[in-house]
Design an enzyme around this catalytic site. Structure first.
Site: not given
Length: 406
Positions: A137-138, A140, A172, A254, A387
């Site tokens: 996953q691209g 952040s 990740s 997710e 978050s």
């Protein structure tokens, strides 16, 4: 809630499916793998599968049962809810596990089924269903974490392709991935409307990954750099400017998986129970109870929260299948799951005392050293996948209907 398909399906037809599933599993599931954890459905370092593991993955993937509810035309199982439930029961009966997983299953696949073109589905979904391709996953970036819409990685239109330049972080499994689904900027004059959803081959010239070592000692994340990377126009999912909408939908998938079995919370009931752990390290009284009344009460509260949460997840999963997939409620699940996971780690360390604080050397068991790393690793649970503060904002806006004050 039963679907129309569930209600229309005769009971004898479901029992026939059960018999077929049981027979297939008995033939294809290697008994040596009974009860083992899945080593192939993780973003952490891949291990070389044993002959049994490789055979099981191949058979299960070709059957389509790694993603049992996905359409059969794309390599999925094509099963309805009732059949999926029966399959799960039959797998549990013999200690079998799903060898297909990763981000392609957890996040990208379900999103592509909703937003992808027919050509994109035919190209990517079958490989995901068979576990043949690893995705990362691209999202952040160094300057765009919680405020993801501030991302700056730019995809410049070059006619028949995009030229991508920029950086992603906390990628990740980036060092092991074959492909990346990424949010990129295609219009610098707009914030949210200038973001697009792009698929990038990680073997393309100009892609470089640098693993990030975590406090736990593991390195499952990367800094990922893109320098003049050429990406074909057909790798754009949806239209230009729709990336924010597609990206938010993917995050719902997710969060559902992170809270419901695809991440940290799946470990809640793994291994030794909290009560057994406390009796091992703290002892038991003459009635066989944990020999510390305060600790005993806190363990009881934790186990009640954990089991109530597990039941809520099960209900939410059934509702998501009968409606239109995951909803904003996944933010609630993500936050609760993070708290329970961290509480369990803290309790475990407290129970073990000095034995739970070892890093290496003699005097500690493998389980004790593993617990130390699990405790440290768990600090990230309330950060990754959005978050807790970001989830609170989603809950306030999408569920409680609260608006921002101007």
């Amino acid at each position: 809630m039963a679907t129309a398909a569930d209600l229309d399906r005769p009971a004898d037809a479901l029992e026939e499916f059960r018999s077929q599933a049981r027979a297939w599993l008995e033939v294809n599931f290697p008994p040596a793998l009974k009860g083992k954890e899945n080593p192939m459905a993780t973003v952490e370092g891949p291990t070389e599968p044993s002959a049994d593991e490789a055979a099981w993955k191949k058979a299960f993937g070709e059957k389509g049962w790694g993603v049992p509810g996905w359409p059969a035309q794309y390599g999925g199982g094509g099963l309805d809810r009732a059949q999926i439930r029966v399959l799960g029961e039959e797998m549990a009966r013999i200690g079998a596990w799903n060898p297909i997983g990763g981000m392609g299953v957890m996040m990208f696949g379900p999103t592509l089924l909703e937003y992808g073109s027919e050509a994109q589905k035919n190209e990517h979904i079958p490989a995901i269903a068979k576990g043949e391709v690893r995705w990362c996953q691209g999202y952040s970036e160094p300057g765009a974490g919680s405020d993801l819409a501030s991302l700056q990685m730019f995809a410049e239109d070059k006619g028949d392709h995009y030229l991508v330049n920029g950086q992603k972080t906390w990628t990740s499994g980036g060092q092991w991935a074959d492909k990346c689904f990424a949010l990129v900027r295609t219009d610098k004059s707009k914030k949210h409307e200038g973001i697009s959803f792009l698929l990038i081959d990680m073997t393309s010239p100009g892609v470089e990954v640098k693993p990030i070592k975590m406090i736990s000692g593991a390195s499952p994340f990367c800094e990922t750099f893109f320098t003049d990377v050429k990406v074909p126009k057909e790798n754009l999912v949806g239209r230009e400017g729709e990336g924010w909408t597609i990206g938010k939908r993917l995050l719902q998938h997710e969060r559902q998986n992170l809270s419901g079995g695809g991440g940290a919370v799946s470990r809640l009931f793994a291994g030794t129970s909290m009560s057994a752990l406390a009796k091992q390290y703290r002892g038991a009284d003459e009635q066989g109870r944990i020999d510390d009344s305060d600790l005993r009460m806190r363990i009881v509260r934790h186990e009640m929260d954990s089991r109530a949460f597990a039941l809520t997840l099960r209900r939410a999963a059934l509702e998501s299948k009968s409606n239109q997939g995951p909803s904003a409620a996944t933010s609630i699940m993500k936050n609760v799951g993070a708290r329970i996971t961290q509480d369990r780690a803290e309790l475990s360390i407290e129970i073990m005392g000095m034995n739970g604080l070892g890093w290496e050397g003699e005097g500690f068991t493998e389980a004790e050293l593993s617990q130390t790393r699990t405790w440290l690793w768990g600090k990230a649970v309330s950060i990754y996948g959005g978050s807790s503060e970001i989830q609170n904002n989603v809950i306030a806006k999408r569920i409680l209907g609260m608006l921002d004050h101007q």
